[in-house]
Design a protein around this motif. Structure first.
Motif, short mmCIF file in Angstrom:
data_model
loop_
_atom_site.label_atom_id
_atom_site.label_comp_id
_atom_site.label_asym_id
_atom_site.label_seq_id
_atom_site.Cartn_x
_atom_site.Cartn_y
_atom_site.Cartn_z
N PHE A 121 0.83 -1.20 0.00
CA PHE A 121 0.00 0.00 0.00
C PHE A 121 0.87 1.26 0.00
N GLY A 122 2.01 1.19 0.65
CA GLY A 122 2.92 2.33 0.62
C GLY A 122 3.38 2.65 -0.79
N GLY A 123 3.40 1.63 -1.66
CA GLY A 123 3.75 1.87 -3.05
C GLY A 123 2.73 2.74 -3.76
N LYS A 124 1.47 2.67 -3.35
CA LYS A 124 0.45 3.55 -3.93
C LYS A 124 0.77 5.00 -3.59
N ILE A 125 1.21 5.23 -2.36
CA ILE A 125 1.58 6.59 -1.97
C ILE A 125 2.82 7.03 -2.75
N ALA A 126 3.78 6.13 -2.87
CA ALA A 126 5.01 6.46 -3.60
C ALA A 126 4.71 6.77 -5.05
N LEU A 127 3.83 6.01 -5.69
CA LEU A 127 3.51 6.26 -7.08
C LEU A 127 2.80 7.60 -7.23
N HIS A 128 1.94 7.94 -6.28
CA HIS A 128 1.30 9.25 -6.33
C HIS A 128 2.33 10.36 -6.14
N LEU A 129 3.24 10.17 -5.21
CA LEU A 129 4.31 11.16 -5.01
C LEU A 129 5.13 11.33 -6.29
N ALA A 130 5.51 10.22 -6.89
CA ALA A 130 6.34 10.29 -8.10
C ALA A 130 5.61 10.99 -9.24
N ALA A 131 4.30 10.82 -9.31
CA ALA A 131 3.52 11.43 -10.38
C ALA A 131 3.29 12.92 -10.18
N HIS A 132 3.38 13.38 -8.93
CA HIS A 132 3.06 14.78 -8.62
C HIS A 132 4.17 15.47 -7.84
N TRP A 133 5.39 15.03 -8.01
CA TRP A 133 6.49 15.60 -7.22
C TRP A 133 6.69 17.08 -7.57
N PRO A 134 6.76 17.96 -6.57
CA PRO A 134 6.95 19.38 -6.87
C PRO A 134 8.31 19.65 -7.51
N ALA A 135 8.36 20.65 -8.36
CA ALA A 135 9.62 21.05 -9.01
C ALA A 135 10.42 21.90 -8.03
N ASP A 136 11.23 21.23 -7.21
CA ASP A 136 12.01 21.90 -6.17
C ASP A 136 13.47 21.51 -6.33
N PRO A 137 14.33 22.41 -6.83
CA PRO A 137 15.73 22.04 -7.03
C PRO A 137 16.45 21.66 -5.75
N ALA A 138 15.94 22.07 -4.60
CA ALA A 138 16.57 21.71 -3.33
C ALA A 138 16.19 20.31 -2.87
N LEU A 139 15.14 19.74 -3.44
CA LEU A 139 14.67 18.43 -3.01
C LEU A 139 14.15 17.65 -4.22
#
Length: 309
Positions: A121-139
């Motif tokens: 189930f944590g992979g569902k969260i990870a996939l959502h994060l990967a799909a919507h990761w903010p454009a932040d050069p520091a992170l």
């Protein structure tokens, strides 16, 4: 130093929500990157800490190899359980965990960026994060390594209870795949499943496709050879990587392993391969934020960062 002493606990502020975590960091050096480890359904962050045998610990192994590991208790577990007794939906969990990571990064070095490593189930969260990761050069996001997650559930799988007995075949597979003492130790990891986590189970197959289409970092999917949660016939396996942009995702099989891969004898080989994949992600040229946004816009409509699909 005793490896067990390299792992410490802390509580992070995720925009006002307390998120408990375990962290391990390399000694006397800046980390190559931070691995954000996200546990599965009905477990806690200690899933990644080798509760039954030190060889199964992702935290100490990754720290030995130069990475910091931040293993978070997902919303509705650990320190946030009283604040969020019903848990959160997938998109909200992703936002909360990203806020906790941001709080961690304010006071700790993150090296080249963040690698997601998630289970079930944590992979569902990870996939959502990967799909919507903010454009932040520091992170920046480097990649995602996800185990125990596919697209289509095996018939009746998500109707089974989340406990050691009722979910035994699904969650564990053959008992000899795990070190002695694993099932006693696992009882300290088990937590009630927050109610909101069951609300979106039926929509996962279509959500997987929508999220995968947005991802623009390398993805490694690992499924155990004794995996029973998911439909893994040839066509279903092929569809997993085909949902991503060409060449972006790879699918591998962990041999002599059950669903709870990071708790079994196969944990150390799996973690070593996941860390080798992370090394690969570190050396991969990353597109500029503008180029990444343009690539996503070419295949899917624009959407808010870390918002529901």
């Amino acid at each position: 130093m005793n490896p067990a002493l390299r792992t410490r606990s802390l509580v992070l502020d995720a925009a006002g929500i307390p998120v408990s975590a375990l962290v391990a960091e390399p000694e006397h050096r800046t980390p190559k990157a931070v691995i954000l480890a996200i546990h599965g359904r009905g477990m806690r962050a200690a899933y990644f800490a080798g509760p039954a045998h030190p060889d199964t610990s992702l935290l100490t192994l990754a720290a030995d190899l130069g990475y910091s590991v931040l293993a978070l208790d997902r919303p509705g577990h650990g320190a946030s359980a009283h604040r969020l007794p019903q848990g959160q939906l997938i998109a909200d969990q992703a936002a909360t965990l990203h806020a906790a990571l941001t709080d961690y990064a304010r006071a700790h070095p993150v090296g080249a960026g963040v690698q997601l490593l998630a289970h079930s189930f944590g992979g569902k969260i990870a996939l959502h994060l990967a799909a919507h990761w903010p454009a932040d050069p520091a992170l920046p996001l480097l990649g995602a390594d996800i185990s125990g997650l596919a697209q289509h559930y095996a018939p009746g799988a998500w109707e089974r209870p989340d406990d050691l007995a009722g979910g035994g075949r699904l969650n564990w597979g053959p008992l000899h795949l795990y070190p002695p003492g694993t099932f006693h130790a696992a009882r300290t990891l088990l937590t009630p499943v927050p109610a909101l986590e069951s609300r979106e189970l039926a929509t996962w197959p279509s959500r997987f496709t929508a999220l995968a289409a947005r991802v623009r970092v390398p993805v490694r999917l690992t499924l155990a050879d004794h995996e029973a949660w998911w439909r893994l016939e040839g066509a279903h396996r092929a569809a997993l990587t085909a949902a991503f942009a060409p060449g972006l995702a790879r699918l591998v099989t962990a041999e002599a392993a059950g669903h709870n891969l990071s708790l079994g004898h196969a944990a150390r080989p799996y973690h070593l391969r996941a860390l080798a994949f992370t090394d690969d992600c570190l050396t991969r040229p990353r597109p500029t934020p503008a180029a990444a946004a343009a690539a996503v816009a070419a295949v899917v409509p624009a959407g808010p960062v870390l918002a529901a699909v």
